[in-house]
Scaffold this motif. Structure first.
Motif, PDB file in Angstrom:
ATOM      1  N   TYR A  34       0.807  -1.214   0.000  1.00 22.78           N
ATOM      2  CA  TYR A  34       0.000   0.000   0.000  1.00 22.78           C
ATOM      3  C   TYR A  34       0.848   1.275   0.000  1.00 22.78           C
ATOM      4  N   VAL A  35       2.135   1.145   0.324  1.00 22.41           N
ATOM      5  CA  VAL A  35       2.996   2.327   0.341  1.00 22.41           C
ATOM      6  C   VAL A  35       3.061   2.977  -1.041  1.00 22.41           C
ATOM      7  N   TRP A  36       2.864   2.157  -2.099  1.00 21.37           N
ATOM      8  CA  TRP A  36       2.887   2.712  -3.449  1.00 21.37           C
ATOM      9  C   TRP A  36       1.781   3.734  -3.655  1.00 21.37           C
ATOM     10  N   SER A  37       0.676   3.556  -2.957  1.00 24.52           N
ATOM     11  CA  SER A  37      -0.428   4.513  -3.095  1.00 24.52           C
ATOM     12  C   SER A  37      -0.065   5.862  -2.496  1.00 24.52           C
ATOM     13  N   LEU A  38       1.008   5.923  -1.711  1.00 24.52           N
ATOM     14  CA  LEU A  38       1.492   7.172  -1.140  1.00 24.52           C
ATOM     15  C   LEU A  38       2.681   7.731  -1.910  1.00 24.52           C
ATOM     16  N   ILE A  39       3.529   6.827  -2.410  1.00 23.59           N
ATOM     17  CA  ILE A  39       4.742   7.261  -3.098  1.00 23.59           C
ATOM     18  C   ILE A  39       4.417   8.016  -4.381  1.00 23.59           C
ATOM     19  N   GLU A  40       3.456   7.506  -5.149  1.00 27.93           N
ATOM     20  CA  GLU A  40       3.142   8.125  -6.440  1.00 27.93           C
ATOM     21  C   GLU A  40       2.661   9.570  -6.304  1.00 27.93           C
ATOM     22  N   PRO A  41       1.651   9.857  -5.468  1.00 26.89           N
ATOM     23  CA  PRO A  41       1.232  11.264  -5.341  1.00 26.89           C
ATOM     24  C   PRO A  41       2.300  12.154  -4.715  1.00 26.89           C
ATOM     25  N   LEU A  42       3.086  11.609  -3.784  1.00 31.08           N
ATOM     26  CA  LEU A  42       4.152  12.414  -3.192  1.00 31.08           C
ATOM     27  C   LEU A  42       5.226  12.722  -4.230  1.00 31.08           C
ATOM     28  N   GLY A  43       5.522  11.744  -5.091  1.00 33.27           N
ATOM     29  CA  GLY A  43       6.491  11.982  -6.157  1.00 33.27           C
ATOM     30  C   GLY A  43       6.002  13.036  -7.138  1.00 33.27           C
ATOM     31  N   MET A  44       4.721  12.946  -7.525  1.00 36.32           N
ATOM     32  CA  MET A  44       4.142  13.954  -8.409  1.00 36.32           C
ATOM     33  C   MET A  44       4.179  15.324  -7.756  1.00 36.32           C
ATOM     34  N   GLY A  45       3.869  15.370  -6.457  1.00 36.14           N
ATOM     35  CA  GLY A  45       3.894  16.636  -5.730  1.00 36.14           C
ATOM     36  C   GLY A  45       5.278  17.263  -5.737  1.00 36.14           C
ATOM     37  N   ALA A  46       6.307  16.428  -5.586  1.00 35.03           N
ATOM     38  CA  ALA A  46       7.676  16.933  -5.585  1.00 35.03           C
ATOM     39  C   ALA A  46       8.052  17.522  -6.938  1.00 35.03           C
ATOM     40  N   ILE A  47       7.615  16.872  -8.013  1.00 34.41           N
ATOM     41  CA  ILE A  47       7.926  17.363  -9.364  1.00 34.41           C
ATOM     42  C   ILE A  47       7.262  18.714  -9.616  1.00 34.41           C
ATOM     43  N   TYR A  48       5.972  18.805  -9.306  1.00 35.37           N
ATOM     44  CA  TYR A  48       5.259  20.060  -9.559  1.00 35.37           C
ATOM     45  C   TYR A  48       5.724  21.167  -8.613  1.00 35.37           C
ATOM     46  N   TRP A  49       6.143  20.812  -7.415  1.00 35.22           N
ATOM     47  CA  TRP A  49       6.703  21.826  -6.517  1.00 35.22           C
ATOM     48  C   TRP A  49       7.989  22.403  -7.093  1.00 35.22           C
ATOM     49  N   PHE A  50       8.828  21.538  -7.685  1.00 38.44           N
ATOM     50  CA  PHE A  50      10.083  22.022  -8.265  1.00 38.44           C
ATOM     51  C   PHE A  50       9.805  22.955  -9.437  1.00 38.44           C
ATOM     52  N   VAL A  51       8.810  22.588 -10.266  1.00 38.33           N
ATOM     53  CA  VAL A  51       8.523  23.399 -11.455  1.00 38.33           C
ATOM     54  C   VAL A  51       7.866  24.720 -11.074  1.00 38.33           C
ATOM     55  N   PHE A  52       6.780  24.633 -10.283  1.00 35.39           N
ATOM     56  CA  PHE A  52       5.998  25.843  -9.990  1.00 35.39           C
ATOM     57  C   PHE A  52       6.391  26.528  -8.678  1.00 35.39           C
ATOM     58  N   GLU A  66      -1.855  33.546   0.530  1.00 35.34           N
ATOM     59  CA  GLU A  66      -1.334  32.972   1.771  1.00 35.34           C
ATOM     60  C   GLU A  66      -0.872  31.535   1.586  1.00 35.34           C
ATOM     61  N   ALA A  67      -1.330  30.862   0.525  1.00 36.84           N
ATOM     62  CA  ALA A  67      -0.930  29.476   0.281  1.00 36.84           C
ATOM     63  C   ALA A  67       0.468  29.374  -0.302  1.00 36.84           C
ATOM     64  N   ALA A  68       1.065  30.509  -0.704  1.00 40.40           N
ATOM     65  CA  ALA A  68       2.380  30.471  -1.330  1.00 40.40           C
ATOM     66  C   ALA A  68       3.443  29.924  -0.381  1.00 40.40           C
ATOM     67  N   GLU A  69       3.320  30.245   0.918  1.00 45.31           N
ATOM     68  CA  GLU A  69       4.322  29.808   1.884  1.00 45.31           C
ATOM     69  C   GLU A  69       4.191  28.330   2.230  1.00 45.31           C
ATOM     70  N   SER A  70       3.079  27.732   1.871  1.00 45.38           N
ATOM     71  CA  SER A  70       2.888  26.306   2.142  1.00 45.38           C
ATOM     72  C   SER A  70       2.434  25.598   0.871  1.00 45.38           C
ATOM     73  N   TYR A  71       3.076  25.967  -0.240  1.00 43.42           N
ATOM     74  CA  TYR A  71       2.666  25.424  -1.530  1.00 43.42           C
ATOM     75  C   TYR A  71       2.742  23.896  -1.600  1.00 43.42           C
ATOM     76  N   PRO A  72       3.744  23.240  -0.997  1.00 49.96           N
ATOM     77  CA  PRO A  72       3.755  21.765  -1.019  1.00 49.96           C
ATOM     78  C   PRO A  72       2.483  21.148  -0.437  1.00 49.96           C
ATOM     79  N   LEU A  73       1.944  21.741   0.622  1.00 48.44           N
ATOM     80  CA  LEU A  73       0.694  21.239   1.194  1.00 48.44           C
ATOM     81  C   LEU A  73      -0.454  21.453   0.215  1.00 48.44           C
ATOM     82  N   PHE A  74      -0.490  22.614  -0.422  1.00 47.13           N
ATOM     83  CA  PHE A  74      -1.505  22.896  -1.436  1.00 47.13           C
ATOM     84  C   PHE A  74      -1.451  21.855  -2.554  1.00 47.13           C
ATOM     85  N   LEU A  75      -0.232  21.523  -2.968  1.00 55.53           N
ATOM     86  CA  LEU A  75      -0.045  20.565  -4.049  1.00 55.53           C
ATOM     87  C   LEU A  75      -0.525  19.163  -3.686  1.00 55.53           C
ATOM     88  N   ILE A  76      -0.014  18.631  -2.605  1.00 59.74           N
ATOM     89  CA  ILE A  76      -0.324  17.231  -2.297  1.00 59.74           C
ATOM     90  C   ILE A  76      -1.777  17.057  -1.872  1.00 59.74           C
TER      91      ILE A  76
END
Length: 275
Positions: A34-52, A66-76
């Motif tokens: 079941y860890v794969w169900s967490l790895i995939e969205p977290l990996g996608m979140g990391a990619i989009y965080w790097f880009v945007f 106000e969400a700019a300072e916590s954008y990773p949370l917004f993403l995932i």
């Protein structure tokens, strides 16, 4: 439809067994399970965080507020909910074609099979909620998010999204038996929906854009727009959809459920004949 729901409820144990079987089969050959169900969205979140969040941080921060300072949370937050949507639609499309032997031998309502796929993917989404809560707590301790009454947006978002996905699952699973092109078309539709929904960007970016007014209205008619606004509103109350958008989202989701249920019942004889 009321009698059909009652019949479905009387077979809830069958639904539970199907969901457990699907989850077991999906992860039985996987080391991480079941860890794969967490790895995939977290990996996608990391990619989009790097880009945007890194490369285009100036443009992104201007619209996030106000969400700019916590954008990773917004993403995932958006990506975890999106994984439920995309996986449910992908797997529900072939829920009947991939289980034809069970469908023709088990004495259960056939709606159980596409609904089971939606329920199974929700279980994976629920498994990621502790991760979201932990990230949100870390930002809350630093004063970057202030969760409170807005946490009530979570059950509302899950309920509306569940209604929409069940309706779409019933519709797509039945049509895919009669027209196998539906599965291929959905691959493209799912990709388009990802960027046509405020998952990795705020809704204000679309509303403040130079797009024609009619296109903005068409954009917000999509029930997923209001649903993902509800998901983001869990941590960012300012993202809570206004009354018009919320009403459009709820009404659209219920309408999709009714149409999906009605279509499934009308097509069921032809579907069973084809299977």
């Amino acid at each position: 439809m009321t009698s059909g729901v009652a019949t479905l409820w009387s077979h809830r144990n069958s639904l539970r067994i199907l969901v457990r079987r699907d989850l077991a089969v999906k992860y039985q050959q996987s080391v991480l399970g079941y860890v794969w169900s967490l790895i995939e969205p977290l990996g996608m979140g990391a990619i989009y965080w790097f880009v945007f969040g890194v490369l285009y941080s100036r443009d992104t921060g201007r619209h996030l507020g106000e969400a700019a300072e916590s954008y990773p949370l917004f993403l995932i937050t958006g990506i975890f909910a999106w994984m439920w949507t995309s996986s449910a639609l992908s797997e529900a499309t072939n829920a009947l074609t991939g289980q034809s032997r069970l469908i023709t031998t088990m004495n259960v309502p056939r709606q159980i099979f596409p609904i089971g796929r939606v329920t199974g993917r929700f279980a994976e989404y629920a498994a990621g909620l502790p991760i979201l809560a932990a990230v949100a707590l870390a930002y809350a301790l630093h004063g970057r998010v202030h969760p409170g009454w807005s946490l009530l947006a979570l059950p509302l978002a899950v309920a509306v999204q569940g209604v929409l996905l069940i309706g779409l699952a019933l519709l797509l699973s039945a049509f895919n038996v009669l027209m196998r092109d539906v599965e291929r078309v959905m691959r493209l539709v799912i990709r388009v929906l990802f960027y046509a929904t405020p998952i990795i960007y705020p809704l204000s970016l679309v509303r403040d854009s130079d797009l024609p007014g009619w296109l903005k209205i068409a954009y917000e008619v999509n029930p997923l727009v209001g649903i993902f606004q509800l998901h983001h509103a869990i941590w960012y109350p300012d993202e809570f959809p206004d009354a018009r958008l919320l009403a459009t989202t709820v009404a659209g989701s219920v309408l999709v459920l009714v149409v999906g249920w009605w279509s499934f019942r009308r097509l069921e004889p032809a579907v069973l004949k084809e299977l």
